[in-house]
Design a protein around this motif. Structure first.
Motif, PDB file in Angstrom:
ATOM      1  N   GLU A  17      42.373  29.106  43.751  1.00  0.00           N
ATOM      2  CA  GLU A  17      42.289  30.048  44.864  1.00  0.00           C
ATOM      3  C   GLU A  17      42.835  31.415  44.470  1.00  0.00           C
ATOM      4  O   GLU A  17      42.265  32.444  44.834  1.00  0.00           O
ATOM      5  N   GLN A  20      40.257  33.146  42.374  1.00  0.00           N
ATOM      6  CA  GLN A  20      39.141  33.608  43.198  1.00  0.00           C
ATOM      7  C   GLN A  20      39.518  34.892  43.933  1.00  0.00           C
ATOM      8  O   GLN A  20      38.705  35.813  44.030  1.00  0.00           O
ATOM      9  N   GLU A  21      40.737  34.960  44.442  1.00  0.00           N
ATOM     10  CA  GLU A  21      41.198  36.175  45.118  1.00  0.00           C
ATOM     11  C   GLU A  21      41.245  37.354  44.147  1.00  0.00           C
ATOM     12  O   GLU A  21      40.862  38.469  44.491  1.00  0.00           O
ATOM     13  N   LYS A  24      37.787  38.553  43.539  1.00  0.00           N
ATOM     14  CA  LYS A  24      37.300  39.260  44.726  1.00  0.00           C
ATOM     15  C   LYS A  24      37.851  40.686  44.768  1.00  0.00           C
ATOM     16  O   LYS A  24      37.121  41.637  45.055  1.00  0.00           O
ATOM     17  N   LYS A  27      36.069  42.825  42.230  1.00  0.00           N
ATOM     18  CA  LYS A  27      34.730  43.206  42.688  1.00  0.00           C
ATOM     19  C   LYS A  27      34.831  44.350  43.685  1.00  0.00           C
ATOM     20  O   LYS A  27      34.018  45.275  43.666  1.00  0.00           O
ATOM     21  N   GLN A  28      35.828  44.299  44.564  1.00  0.00           N
ATOM     22  CA  GLN A  28      36.004  45.370  45.540  1.00  0.00           C
ATOM     23  C   GLN A  28      36.333  46.691  44.868  1.00  0.00           C
ATOM     24  O   GLN A  28      35.930  47.744  45.342  1.00  0.00           O
TER      25      GLN A  28
END
Length: 60
Positions: A17, A20-21, A24, A27-28
Motif C-alpha cells: 500500500e 502504491q501511494e 500515485k 504520477k500526480q
C-alpha cells in the motif's frame, strides 16, 4: 507479555500500500505539478517581454 522496543515491523500488505501511494504521488507530480510550473514560468516570461519591449508609439 513484554513489549518489544523499536518500531513495529511493516507487513507485506502495508508495504504494498505504501508503494502504491508513492507511485500515485509520482504520477500526480507529472500530471499536475509540472504543467502548473510550466504555465507559471510562461506567464512570467510573457509579462517580462511585454514590460521590456520598446514602445511602438512614434509620431513621425
Amino acid at each position: 507479555m513484554r513489549k518489544l522496543k523499536g518500531p513495529v515491523k511493516e507487513t507485506a500488505r502495508q508495504k504494498r500500500e505504501r508503494k502504491q501511494e508513492f507511485a500515485k504521488m509520482r504520477k500526480q507530480i507529472h500530471t499536475i505539478v509540472l504543467p502548473t510550473v510550466v504555465v507559471i514560468f510562461l506567464l512570467i516570461c510573457v509579462y517580462v517581454y511585454i514590460k521590456t519591449r520598446p514602445s511602438t508609439m512614434h509620431d513621425a
